[in-house]
Write an enzyme that holds these catalytic residues in place. Sequence first.
Site, PDB file in Angstrom:
ATOM      1  N   PHE A 133       0.866  -1.186   0.000  1.00 41.73           N
ATOM      2  CA  PHE A 133       0.000   0.000   0.000  1.00 41.73           C
ATOM      3  C   PHE A 133       0.896   1.227   0.000  1.00 41.73           C
ATOM      4  CE2 PHE A 133      -2.229   3.507   2.053  1.00 41.73           C
ATOM      5  CZ  PHE A 133      -3.345   3.585   1.245  1.00 41.73           C
ATOM      6  N   ASP A 218       9.304   2.442   1.510  1.00 37.98           N
ATOM      7  CA  ASP A 218       8.153   3.176   1.999  1.00 37.98           C
ATOM      8  C   ASP A 218       8.072   2.909   3.502  1.00 37.98           C
ATOM      9  OD1 ASP A 218       5.711   4.100   2.815  1.00 37.98           O
ATOM     10  OD2 ASP A 218       4.577   3.269   1.128  1.00 37.98           O
ATOM     11  N   LYS A 247       2.984   9.864   8.168  1.00 39.34           N
ATOM     12  CA  LYS A 247       2.300   9.392   9.379  1.00 39.34           C
ATOM     13  C   LYS A 247       2.945   9.923  10.681  1.00 39.34           C
ATOM     14  CE  LYS A 247      -0.675   5.854   7.655  1.00 39.34           C
ATOM     15  NZ  LYS A 247      -0.419   5.084   6.444  1.00 39.34           N
TER      16      LYS A 247
HETATM   17  C1  LIG Z   1      -0.611   5.407   4.997  1.00 39.56           C
HETATM   18  C2  LIG Z   1       0.413   4.958   4.048  1.00 39.56           C
HETATM   19  C3  LIG Z   1       0.666   5.653   2.854  1.00 39.56           C
HETATM   20  C4  LIG Z   1      -0.173   6.823   2.399  1.00 39.56           C
HETATM   21  O1  LIG Z   1      -0.092   7.897   3.271  1.00 39.56           O
HETATM   22  P1  LIG Z   1      -1.189   9.075   3.169  1.00 39.56           P
HETATM   23  O2  LIG Z   1      -0.667  10.092   4.153  1.00 39.56           O
HETATM   24  O3  LIG Z   1      -2.507   8.504   3.544  1.00 39.56           O
HETATM   25  O4  LIG Z   1      -1.156   9.575   1.786  1.00 39.56           O
HETATM   26  C5  LIG Z   1       1.680   5.200   2.042  1.00 39.56           C
HETATM   27  N1  LIG Z   1       2.430   4.126   2.384  1.00 39.56           N
HETATM   28  C6  LIG Z   1       2.217   3.453   3.520  1.00 39.56           C
HETATM   29  C7  LIG Z   1       3.108   2.293   3.854  1.00 39.56           C
HETATM   30  C8  LIG Z   1       1.201   3.827   4.386  1.00 39.56           C
HETATM   31  O5  LIG Z   1       0.973   3.118   5.499  1.00 39.56           O
END
Ligand SMILES: *Cc1c(COP(=O)(O)O)cnc(C)c1O
Length: 409
Positions: A133, A218, A247
């Site tokens: 994701f 990520d 986050k």
């Molecule tokens: C939440 C998340 C995103 C996206 O972040 P947003 O601030 O909602 O755009 C991307 N990668 C990972 C691993 C995430 O947990």
Amino acid sequence: MLNAPMPSVLPVYKRAPVTFERGEAAYLFDRDGRRYLDFGSGIAVTLLGHAHPHLVDVLKAQAERLWHCSNLYGIEAQEQLADRLVEHSFADTAFFCNSGAEALECAIKMARRFQHERGQPERKTIITFDGAFHGRTMATISAGANPKHLDGFEPVLPGFATVPAGDLEALDQVIDQTTAALLIEPIQGEGGIRNIDFGFLEALRRIADEQDLLLIYDEVQCGMGRTGKLFAYEWSEATPDIMALAKGLGGGFPIGACLTTARVAGAMTPGTHGSTFGGNPLACAVANGVLDVLLEGAFLDHVQEAAARLQTEMQRLAEAYPGIVAGVRGRGLMLGLEIADGVTNADIVTRLMDNGLLTVPAADNVVRLLPPLIIGEVEIEEAISSMEALFKELDGDKANNVAELETTP
Ligand SMILES: *Cc1c(COP(=O)(O)O)cnc(C)c1O
């Protein structure tokens, strides 16, 4: 369809029937004053809990001086934040934005631009991994390749390919002269708290080096102290070329960052990327406040100790209630309960909320525990006893059902 009553807030979330009014450390309070123990942290965001006094102080102090300033000018808090992220990571430089998806957009652009500038403009494809994701923008849903997130939003952007996580053979078959980079979450969050083997990350690093690809991490969910080190990749030997953060970075104030090395950043000259709000003084002041706490002497040791305690207790629950919990996954304070067949994670999350404990569902029938990193023995015991009370009840129901079946002629 057209005449259905439409809430004024676009209903893209299935919301629980609760509204919080106030937070204090690991607790949230709803409009009726009911107290909840927050083991979701707004999905790994409020990593110092709610209304942390130091974050409140730095936000107030910055609010009285300067809120916004364009990136056309110097921004002191942004420079400080960049210096500190660089000092404590593989990176030489950082770009700031406002969310995780934006940090990934920057990472994807950097990888392509780097290949372009070094004379390999055909290298465009970013390879990602099943269960990933990366956000909800067009590029990041294309990267994530989750059919549920793409449905009705086609055309999917070209330039992405997906292989099973952990499968080096499949990866080898997909890499070709058009590959620019490999993109992976060191621990998959939404995908169900799936640990990626460190050996696999190290293999990706070797492949990237051998074939002149870039390795992108990520760490939007698993970074910022969540695993007990500042960044999850530090548990392995494999550093990335580019890393996305968001986050927890702002502890609840929206901010994202894309970190990279001098070699890659050489391709990102003035005018190649930008953001109006990215690296805004308020956001950077708060992110600096988060780092003040995370980098304080023993804070990450505390996270590791709390994590060990919580994991041990969760493991005990898994052993005591195998009909409810099939296993425990994750690292540090990024943990998942694998819910057994016949029970759904959504049901567990709802019933735990009814008992005053907030958790978050994830794919693979997993219940995610993402508590604030400040939790101690008291909060852990409270969370475990909430879970145990529910599991005991469900176990009883299951046993009764079985008994009924067996006694029914
Ligand atoms: C939440 C998340 C995103 C996206 O972040 P947003 O601030 O909602 O755009 C991307 N990668 C990972 C691993 C995430 O947990």
